[in-house]
Structures are given as structure tokens and as C-alpha cells.
Write a protein that holds these residues in place. Structure first.
Motif, PDB file in Angstrom:
ATOM      1  N   GLY A 129      -6.691 -18.800 -55.805  1.00 61.24           N
ATOM      2  CA  GLY A 129      -5.624 -19.863 -55.439  1.00 61.24           C
ATOM      3  C   GLY A 129      -4.738 -19.888 -54.183  1.00 61.24           C
ATOM      4  N   SER A 130      -4.587 -18.870 -53.922  1.00 59.11           N
ATOM      5  CA  SER A 130      -3.654 -18.653 -52.392  1.00 59.11           C
ATOM      6  C   SER A 130      -4.743 -18.794 -51.422  1.00 59.11           C
ATOM      7  CB  SER A 130      -3.041 -17.309 -52.184  1.00 59.11           C
ATOM      8  OG  SER A 130      -3.782 -16.255 -52.254  1.00 59.11           O
ATOM      9  N   TYR A 131      -5.912 -18.399 -51.474  1.00 55.03           N
ATOM     10  CA  TYR A 131      -6.815 -18.458 -50.312  1.00 55.03           C
ATOM     11  C   TYR A 131      -7.027 -20.148 -50.140  1.00 55.03           C
ATOM     12  CZ  TYR A 131      -7.829 -13.706 -49.712  1.00 55.03           C
ATOM     13  OH  TYR A 131      -7.445 -12.253 -49.603  1.00 55.03           O
ATOM     14  N   PHE A 132      -7.225 -21.107 -51.275  1.00 52.06           N
ATOM     15  CA  PHE A 132      -7.592 -22.450 -51.019  1.00 52.06           C
ATOM     16  C   PHE A 132      -6.396 -23.069 -50.328  1.00 52.06           C
ATOM     17  CE2 PHE A 132      -9.936 -22.248 -54.934  1.00 52.06           C
ATOM     18  CZ  PHE A 132     -11.297 -22.047 -54.606  1.00 52.06           C
ATOM     19  N   GLU A 133      -5.312 -22.407 -49.939  1.00 52.16           N
ATOM     20  CA  GLU A 133      -4.308 -23.020 -49.172  1.00 52.16           C
ATOM     21  C   GLU A 133      -4.320 -22.904 -47.546  1.00 52.16           C
ATOM     22  OE1 GLU A 133      -2.134 -25.101 -50.222  1.00 52.16           O
ATOM     23  OE2 GLU A 133      -2.863 -24.645 -52.292  1.00 52.16           O
ATOM     24  N   TRP A 134      -5.234 -21.858 -47.440  1.00 50.09           N
ATOM     25  CA  TRP A 134      -5.448 -21.655 -46.013  1.00 50.09           C
ATOM     26  C   TRP A 134      -6.339 -22.636 -45.170  1.00 50.09           C
ATOM     27  CZ3 TRP A 134      -4.045 -17.500 -42.765  1.00 50.09           C
ATOM     28  CH2 TRP A 134      -3.212 -16.376 -43.465  1.00 50.09           C
ATOM     29  N   ASP A 135      -5.867 -23.164 -43.961  1.00 50.99           N
ATOM     30  CA  ASP A 135      -6.530 -24.381 -43.085  1.00 50.99           C
ATOM     31  C   ASP A 135      -6.741 -23.435 -41.882  1.00 50.99           C
ATOM     32  OD1 ASP A 135      -7.713 -26.177 -41.731  1.00 50.99           O
ATOM     33  OD2 ASP A 135      -5.920 -27.408 -41.839  1.00 50.99           O
ATOM     34  N   LEU A 136      -8.304 -23.154 -41.374  1.00 48.64           N
ATOM     35  CA  LEU A 136      -8.408 -22.442 -40.344  1.00 48.64           C
ATOM     36  C   LEU A 136      -9.278 -23.244 -39.378  1.00 48.64           C
ATOM     37  CD1 LEU A 136      -9.042 -19.018 -42.547  1.00 48.64           C
ATOM     38  CD2 LEU A 136      -7.664 -19.328 -40.358  1.00 48.64           C
ATOM     39  N   TRP A 137      -9.240 -24.645 -39.689  1.00 48.39           N
ATOM     40  CA  TRP A 137      -9.906 -25.598 -38.840  1.00 48.39           C
ATOM     41  C   TRP A 137      -9.333 -25.390 -37.412  1.00 48.39           C
ATOM     42  CZ3 TRP A 137     -14.351 -27.835 -38.750  1.00 48.39           C
ATOM     43  CH2 TRP A 137     -14.840 -28.354 -39.928  1.00 48.39           C
ATOM     44  N   PRO A 138      -7.935 -25.356 -37.084  1.00 48.24           N
ATOM     45  CA  PRO A 138      -7.464 -25.123 -35.748  1.00 48.24           C
ATOM     46  C   PRO A 138      -8.182 -23.873 -34.995  1.00 48.24           C
ATOM     47  CG  PRO A 138      -5.534 -25.868 -37.287  1.00 48.24           C
ATOM     48  CD  PRO A 138      -6.908 -25.523 -38.191  1.00 48.24           C
ATOM     49  N   PHE A 139      -8.373 -22.930 -35.829  1.00 49.14           N
ATOM     50  CA  PHE A 139      -8.826 -21.762 -35.108  1.00 49.14           C
ATOM     51  C   PHE A 139     -10.431 -22.158 -34.830  1.00 49.14           C
ATOM     52  CE2 PHE A 139     -11.349 -18.119 -35.507  1.00 49.14           C
ATOM     53  CZ  PHE A 139     -11.133 -17.229 -34.370  1.00 49.14           C
ATOM     54  N   VAL A 140     -11.291 -22.705 -35.714  1.00 46.53           N
ATOM     55  CA  VAL A 140     -12.546 -22.965 -35.264  1.00 46.53           C
ATOM     56  C   VAL A 140     -12.607 -23.989 -34.173  1.00 46.53           C
ATOM     57  CG1 VAL A 140     -14.264 -24.199 -36.400  1.00 46.53           C
ATOM     58  CG2 VAL A 140     -13.158 -22.467 -37.777  1.00 46.53           C
ATOM     59  N   GLU A 141     -11.782 -24.920 -34.165  1.00 45.70           N
ATOM     60  CA  GLU A 141     -11.651 -26.133 -33.104  1.00 45.70           C
ATOM     61  C   GLU A 141     -11.310 -25.599 -31.955  1.00 45.70           C
ATOM     62  OE1 GLU A 141     -11.508 -29.801 -36.176  1.00 45.70           O
ATOM     63  OE2 GLU A 141      -9.624 -29.008 -35.543  1.00 45.70           O
ATOM     64  N   ALA A 142     -10.585 -24.460 -31.688  1.00 45.43           N
ATOM     65  CA  ALA A 142     -10.107 -24.202 -30.524  1.00 45.43           C
ATOM     66  C   ALA A 142     -10.905 -23.339 -29.612  1.00 45.43           C
ATOM     67  CB  ALA A 142      -8.791 -22.988 -30.775  1.00 45.43           C
ATOM     68  N   PRO A 151     -12.824 -20.249 -29.985  1.00 47.35           N
ATOM     69  CA  PRO A 151     -12.126 -18.996 -29.898  1.00 47.35           C
ATOM     70  C   PRO A 151     -12.894 -18.183 -28.853  1.00 47.35           C
ATOM     71  CG  PRO A 151     -12.769 -19.468 -31.941  1.00 47.35           C
ATOM     72  CD  PRO A 151     -13.211 -20.448 -31.459  1.00 47.35           C
ATOM     73  N   THR A 152     -12.129 -17.514 -27.682  1.00 47.08           N
ATOM     74  CA  THR A 152     -13.018 -16.711 -26.844  1.00 47.08           C
ATOM     75  C   THR A 152     -13.395 -15.215 -27.283  1.00 47.08           C
ATOM     76  OG1 THR A 152     -11.202 -17.642 -25.205  1.00 47.08           O
ATOM     77  CG2 THR A 152     -12.298 -15.506 -24.525  1.00 47.08           C
ATOM     78  N   GLY A 153     -14.477 -15.134 -26.787  1.00 48.88           N
ATOM     79  CA  GLY A 153     -15.276 -14.113 -27.296  1.00 48.88           C
ATOM     80  C   GLY A 153     -15.943 -13.872 -28.499  1.00 48.88           C
ATOM     81  N   LEU A 154     -15.982 -15.181 -29.273  1.00 46.51           N
ATOM     82  CA  LEU A 154     -16.419 -15.019 -30.547  1.00 46.51           C
ATOM     83  C   LEU A 154     -17.845 -15.954 -30.607  1.00 46.51           C
ATOM     84  CD1 LEU A 154     -16.529 -14.417 -33.594  1.00 46.51           C
ATOM     85  CD2 LEU A 154     -14.850 -16.032 -33.849  1.00 46.51           C
ATOM     86  N   ASP A 155     -18.887 -15.616 -31.025  1.00 44.50           N
ATOM     87  CA  ASP A 155     -19.953 -16.215 -31.254  1.00 44.50           C
ATOM     88  C   ASP A 155     -19.985 -16.799 -32.541  1.00 44.50           C
ATOM     89  OD1 ASP A 155     -22.570 -17.628 -30.857  1.00 44.50           O
ATOM     90  OD2 ASP A 155     -23.594 -15.441 -31.133  1.00 44.50           O
ATOM     91  N   LEU A 156     -19.490 -17.843 -32.734  1.00 43.63           N
ATOM     92  CA  LEU A 156     -19.312 -18.378 -34.116  1.00 43.63           C
ATOM     93  C   LEU A 156     -20.487 -19.449 -34.678  1.00 43.63           C
ATOM     94  CD1 LEU A 156     -17.370 -18.445 -36.608  1.00 43.63           C
ATOM     95  CD2 LEU A 156     -16.040 -20.271 -35.089  1.00 43.63           C
ATOM     96  N   HIS A 157     -21.057 -19.089 -35.679  1.00 43.99           N
ATOM     97  CA  HIS A 157     -22.107 -19.817 -36.400  1.00 43.99           C
ATOM     98  C   HIS A 157     -21.638 -20.474 -37.751  1.00 43.99           C
ATOM     99  CE1 HIS A 157     -25.535 -18.512 -33.577  1.00 43.99           C
ATOM    100  NE2 HIS A 157     -24.482 -17.524 -33.332  1.00 43.99           N
ATOM    101  N   PHE A 158     -21.974 -21.731 -37.883  1.00 48.56           N
ATOM    102  CA  PHE A 158     -21.900 -22.362 -39.340  1.00 48.56           C
ATOM    103  C   PHE A 158     -23.186 -22.784 -39.693  1.00 48.56           C
ATOM    104  CE2 PHE A 158     -17.659 -22.456 -38.229  1.00 48.56           C
ATOM    105  CZ  PHE A 158     -16.750 -22.703 -39.511  1.00 48.56           C
ATOM    106  N   VAL A 159     -23.673 -22.399 -40.883  1.00 49.42           N
ATOM    107  CA  VAL A 159     -25.003 -22.657 -41.378  1.00 49.42           C
ATOM    108  C   VAL A 159     -24.596 -23.456 -42.926  1.00 49.42           C
ATOM    109  CG1 VAL A 159     -27.699 -21.800 -42.498  1.00 49.42           C
ATOM    110  CG2 VAL A 159     -26.257 -20.584 -40.557  1.00 49.42           C
ATOM    111  N   ARG A 160     -25.212 -24.600 -42.845  1.00 51.63           N
ATOM    112  CA  ARG A 160     -24.974 -25.303 -43.969  1.00 51.63           C
ATOM    113  C   ARG A 160     -26.300 -25.794 -44.788  1.00 51.63           C
ATOM    114  NH1 ARG A 160     -24.865 -30.665 -44.006  1.00 51.63           N
ATOM    115  NH2 ARG A 160     -25.188 -31.494 -41.877  1.00 51.63           N
ATOM    116  N   GLY A 161     -26.243 -26.091 -46.001  1.00 47.77           N
ATOM    117  CA  GLY A 161     -27.406 -26.614 -46.683  1.00 47.77           C
ATOM    118  C   GLY A 161     -27.386 -28.247 -46.628  1.00 47.77           C
ATOM    119  N   GLY A 162     -28.502 -28.797 -46.136  1.00 42.33           N
ATOM    120  CA  GLY A 162     -28.597 -30.173 -45.941  1.00 42.33           C
ATOM    121  C   GLY A 162     -28.254 -30.713 -47.316  1.00 42.33           C
TER     122      GLY A 162
END
Length: 181
Positions: free
Chosen positions: A108-121, A123-134
Motif C-alpha cells: 500500500g505504501s509503495y503505490f503512493e510513490w511517483d517516480l515519473w519525475p525521475f524517469v522524465e529527467a 537520469p545521467t549515466g543510467l541506461d533506462l529501458h521500459f518493456v511493455r506488453g502490447g
């Protein structure tokens, strides 16, 4: 590698917070079908899962009892089967490997986190991949638009639902291998 399955979304939060807050950052982070934003209370399907977990009397004689209970409650066969992996042998059968009360509170506490700002910023030095199901039902139109604008690598398994590793394991492996994982 993370997931947005109700009881596993917290891995996304943990991985993104770790990448955001710790140095050195990991070289790469792969997020599997999990939007990085807050989950509104009305969309937290996990409550129904924990309600069923609470109703199941442990120990069960066989893992199939848990799968039948989850299938009977309307969960897809893949999820029902996955729930049986959360059982451990005990005297008289099988019981949960986790503490349901503590898990409910933690998730329940984890659902409150919003990490979009980090993803959209970007991040230097991080090869960030998102894989989603169509065919995944985990992403709103707004989240898909945000993902398209984010400075991350995006991959789609067209025929897969949320359980990428179960719905298209060879496709997921091909994406990972093609990207040096």
C-alpha cells in the motif's frame, strides 16, 4: 527487471529509487510492464488479491487449491499459477512464504510513490529501458503518452499482456539480448 503485477510493483519503486538516490548508479535498469507513477486508490487491484489471501485457510494440502481459488475469483490462469509460487512446504501441506498483513501494508505504501519525475529527467549515466506488453492493461493513455515523451528506451511485445515473461518469453529474451542484457 521489474513488474507491475499487484504484489510486485514495489520492485519498480525500489529499483527506480535506488537508481535515483545511490551512487554509483546501476549501468542499466529494465522495467517490465510497470508505469512508474502513483497508483490511485480506486485502481489498486491488490486489495481483492489480499482479501482472497486472507480467506484462504493455511495450510492448503496442495498448490492447486490456491490456483483454483484465484481462478475461481476471476483471476487469469497465469496469475493463479504464479500465486502458487508464493507457497512453501509446511507440516500438513503448503503455506504462504510471506506475511499477508505486513505485505498488504508495505505494498500500500509503495503505490503512493511517483517516480515519473525521475524517469522524465533523463537520469545521467543510467541506461533506462521500459518493456511493455502490447495487450497489457497496466498503462493509461496518459501514461503511454508520458512514456513516449520520456528519454528512455521503449520496447513493446505486441502480443503480450502484462506477464511478459509468461506471455512471450522468447520475445522478451530477444529484446534483452539485442540490447546487451
Amino acid at each position: 527487471v521489474t513488474s507491475n503485477r499487484p504484489s510486485l510493483r514495489f520492485f519498480t519503486v525500489i529499483a527506480l529509487v535506488f537508481a535515483r538516490d545511490h551512487r554509483p548508479r546501476p549501468a542499466a535498469l529494465w522495467v517490465l510492464d510497470s508505469p512508474p507513477g502513483r497508483v490511485p486508490a480506486g485502481e489498486r487491484r491488490i486489495e481483492a488479491v489480499f482479501d482472497l489471501v486472507d480467506r484462504l485457510r493455511m495450510p492448503v494440502r496442495e498448490r492447486a487449491e490456491v490456483a483454483r481459488a484465484f481462478s475461481g475469483a476471476g483471476h487469469d490462469a497465469a496469475f493463479a499459477s504464479w500465486m502458487t509460487t508464493n507457497l512453501r512446504p509446511v507440516e500438513g501441506g503448503f503455506a504462504w512464504t510471506f506475511d499477508p498483513v505486513a505485505a498488504r501494508e508495505m505494498i500500500g505504501s509503495y503505490f503512493e510513490w511517483d517516480l515519473w519525475p525521475f524517469v522524465e529527467a533523463s537520469p545521467t549515466g543510467l541506461d533506462l529501458h521500459f518493456v511493455r506488453g502490447g495487450a497489457s492493461d497496466r498503462w493509461s493513455d496518459e501514461e503511454l503518452a508520458r512514456l513516449e515523451r520520456a528519454p528512455v528506451a521503449r520496447h513493446v511485445l505486441p502480443g503480450a499482456g502484462h506477464l511478459l515473461h509468461a506471455d512471450d518469453p522468447s520475445g522478451l529474451l530477444a529484446i534483452l539480448e539485442a540490447n546487451g542484457f
